[in-house]
Design a protein around this motif. Sequence first.
Motif, mmCIF file in Angstrom:
data_model
loop_
_atom_site.group_PDB
_atom_site.id
_atom_site.type_symbol
_atom_site.label_atom_id
_atom_site.label_comp_id
_atom_site.label_asym_id
_atom_site.label_seq_id
_atom_site.Cartn_x
_atom_site.Cartn_y
_atom_site.Cartn_z
ATOM 1 N N THR A 40 34.454 41.217 -3.674
ATOM 2 C CA THR A 40 33.566 40.354 -2.902
ATOM 3 C C THR A 40 32.155 40.931 -2.910
ATOM 4 O OG1 THR A 40 34.146 41.492 -0.857
ATOM 5 C CG2 THR A 40 35.411 39.527 -1.406
ATOM 6 N N GLU A 87 33.815 39.137 -9.720
ATOM 7 C CA GLU A 87 33.118 39.288 -8.448
ATOM 8 C C GLU A 87 32.768 37.918 -7.909
ATOM 9 O OE1 GLU A 87 29.135 41.280 -6.470
ATOM 10 O OE2 GLU A 87 29.810 41.971 -8.423
ATOM 11 N N GLY A 88 32.880 37.757 -6.608
ATOM 12 C CA GLY A 88 32.501 36.497 -5.977
ATOM 13 C C GLY A 88 33.303 36.238 -4.727
ATOM 14 N N GLN A 89 33.026 35.107 -4.116
ATOM 15 C CA GLN A 89 33.770 34.678 -2.936
ATOM 16 C C GLN A 89 35.126 34.157 -3.382
ATOM 17 O OE1 GLN A 89 33.118 35.039 0.110
ATOM 18 N NE2 GLN A 89 30.935 35.420 0.219
ATOM 19 N N THR A 92 35.843 30.434 -3.895
ATOM 20 C CA THR A 92 35.175 29.825 -5.034
ATOM 21 C C THR A 92 35.741 30.341 -6.349
ATOM 22 O OG1 THR A 92 33.142 29.630 -3.742
ATOM 23 C CG2 THR A 92 32.931 29.465 -6.134
ATOM 24 N N VAL A 93 35.970 31.644 -6.414
ATOM 25 C CA VAL A 93 36.413 32.308 -7.640
ATOM 26 C C VAL A 93 37.813 31.862 -8.063
ATOM 27 C CG1 VAL A 93 37.089 34.551 -8.578
ATOM 28 C CG2 VAL A 93 34.940 34.322 -7.347
#
Length: 143
Positions: A40, A87-89, A92-93
């Motif tokens: 995250t 990497e990401g929320q 969403t990912v």
Amino acid sequence: MVDPATVLVPTLGRPREDDALAYALETFPNANVRLLAIVTPLDARMSEGSVLERADERTAEARERAARLLAVVDESAGDRVEIDSTEGQPGTVVPKYATDHDVDHVVMYGHDTRSSGLVARFLGRGVATTVIERTSQPVTILQ
């Protein structure tokens, strides 16, 4: 229901994710499993810590965490499991990854699908709820 060819198990470094991986391996014995280590963003509400770390170090640690998870569950399943990271929320990912990588089913541990009322208003929506709403593939949430 047709058995899926590919199952996605996202990991965030939370307790009981080994249960989700074990469930995916046992329930779908002929499926390839993608173990996705999600990092995250540091400014996210779910940040892994307050100490700033380089993104590549955090990604490497997430991949190592996923590899340890696999070793705990079943070393013999290694030929069926591919570890990836991003990497990401998570909300969403996971849906984007599932679509982009031809995933047929998502399995994850989530304690937030029953949250409601005042707690939900203060904490925001949970990852599992968001994944369910945004993913077109079937999603199994273990409680």
